[in-house]
Design an enzyme around this catalytic site. Structure first.
Site: not given
Length: 415
Positions: A50, A95, A105, A116
């Site tokens: 998301c 990264h 995040s 995820q």
């Protein structure tokens, strides 16, 4: 090997852009195989959540992958380019380590992104788009994330999206225990939210899902009832709180459906949390007077609570990550010279075999073994020393000094 990562996230792109380049879970494998079919792309993995869409790949032409992303989603490159970050080699490694450790995040230190990323790797492996480079990158990534979470307090007092949803609901309603809650979807995010809301003991809970079997599985764990998505128009008016997170590419709750529900509720407010990307609720719903609609970006302020303590652990986490980036780049640089080392060994082995074969023939003819060994050693030495001496003698005037310094260093020759 040419490692490259690029993408966009909640820091670089608004939700309206992120939802247009998101990959539905069931479509990631197909997308990966389509990407690998492009020239000069040999490995790939896609992380799509998301808050971010990122592609990690082994490619000699990053531009091909960037163009592919826009084309795959039928978007002009100009609609995507302004929001993209491009990360070559060590920047891509750094990264990946930061993302998995929760440093990149919306919720600093949150652990869900690690799962995820592991899911993304599993899908890429099943699609056959993982190779040695990405396999090593992600195994190191997961190891670094574990070390960061073990040695620092980066995850301390973390407020998840699920917990934030409950906190917002508590600001609107005197008590969540007096509300009816509707969950749309049955994935990991909905399960997390359902767990938090169930702890508040609402009057009733309902799970609406595309397949009744999966909806019932979640409903049975939290003491709710399950319905199909097709039943939403009928059940929506009976609920005060709606939390939705599905993989649908189109909105599930349209303005018309919500308007009818509000009318049946006699304008009693509905609190909605849309955690899906692309969004499950039409944006126009948020303009209605009796609807309080929050998206993942709207929750940003709530999830920052408790960030101060975790912020103190960031510098320590960054130190760990930086050292691990150096280790990975050392491995990567070593892998790049392996083909040359192998070629040198192969050439030396061919020369050795030729001299040994010549020596054996001389021995078969009855030649003196001592003379044969002397001849073998001289022949092998001459063949091995021939390339550097030729390079020195044929070097142009402007190259001679560098060539001389290189050969001196390689062979350890000193005046």
């Amino acid at each position: 090997m040419h490692l490259f990562a690029f993408g966009l996230n909640h820091q670089t792109a608004p939700l309206s852009v992120r939802e247009r380049v998101a990959f539905p879970a069931e479509g990631v494998a197909l997308a990966l195989r389509d990407l690998i079919a492009r020239p000069r792309v040999s490995e790939a993995a896609i992380v799509s959540t998301c808050n971010r869409t990122e592609i990690y790949c082994n490619t000699q032409d990053p531009g091909v992958v960037v163009d592919w992303l826009a084309g795959y989603h039928a978007l002009p490159i100009g609609k995507v380019e302004p929001y993209l970050y491009r990360l070559p080699e060590s920047e891509a490694v750094r990264h990946a380590f930061r993302v998995a450790s929760g440093l990149d995040s919306m919720v600093l230190g949150e652990a869900q992104i690690l799962g995820q990323m592991k899911d993304a790797v599993r899908v890429a492996e099943q699609a056959g788009t993982m190779g040695q480079l990405l396999n090593t990158l992600f195994q190191r990534t997961f190891s670094v994330a574990k070390e960061v979470r073990t040695r620092t307090e980066i995850g301390a007092n973390s407020v998840s999206m699920a917990a934030a949803s409950v906190r917002l609901a508590e600001r609107l309603f005197p008590s969540v225990s007096q509300t009816n809650v509707l969950f749309i979807g049955a994935g990991e995010m909905i399960e997390l939210c359902a767990t938090y809301f169930a702890a508040q003991h609402p009057k009733s809970m309902t799970v609406a899902n595309r397949t009744l079997e999966r909806g019932e599985a979640l409903a049975s764990r939290i003491g709710a009832k399950a319905v199909l998505l097709s039943e939403l128009p009928a059940v929506l008016p009976g609920h005060d709180i709606v939390v939705t997170s599905t993989a649908s590419t189109l909105p599930i709750l349209g303005k018309g459906m919500v308007e009818r529900a509000i009318k049946q509720r006699k304008h009693k407010p509905i609190f909605m949390v849309d955690l899906a990307v692309p969004r499950d609720v039409e944006p126009e719903v948020g303009d209605m007077n009796d609807v309080y609609l929050y998206t993942v970006d709207d929750l940003a302020g709530v999830v920052q609570e408790g960030r101060e303590r975790r912020q103190l652990a960031v510098s320590e986490a960054e130190t760990i990550i930086e050292s691990k980036v150096g280790e990975f780049m050392t491995w990567l640089n070593t892998r790049e010279v392996v083909p040359v080392i192998r070629a040198l060994r192969d050439k030396a082995e061919r020369l050795r075999r030729l001299e040994v074969e010549r020596a054996l023939k001389l021995l078969e003819k009855g030649e003196d073994p001592c003379m044969v060994l002397e001849s073998l050693s001289q022949g092998l030495t001459n063949k091995l020393i021939h390339p550097p001496t030729q390079a020195l003698s044929k070097a142009a005037a402007n190259e001679r000094e560098d060539t001389l310094a290189l050969i001196t260093r390689i062979y350890g020759v000193h005046d």
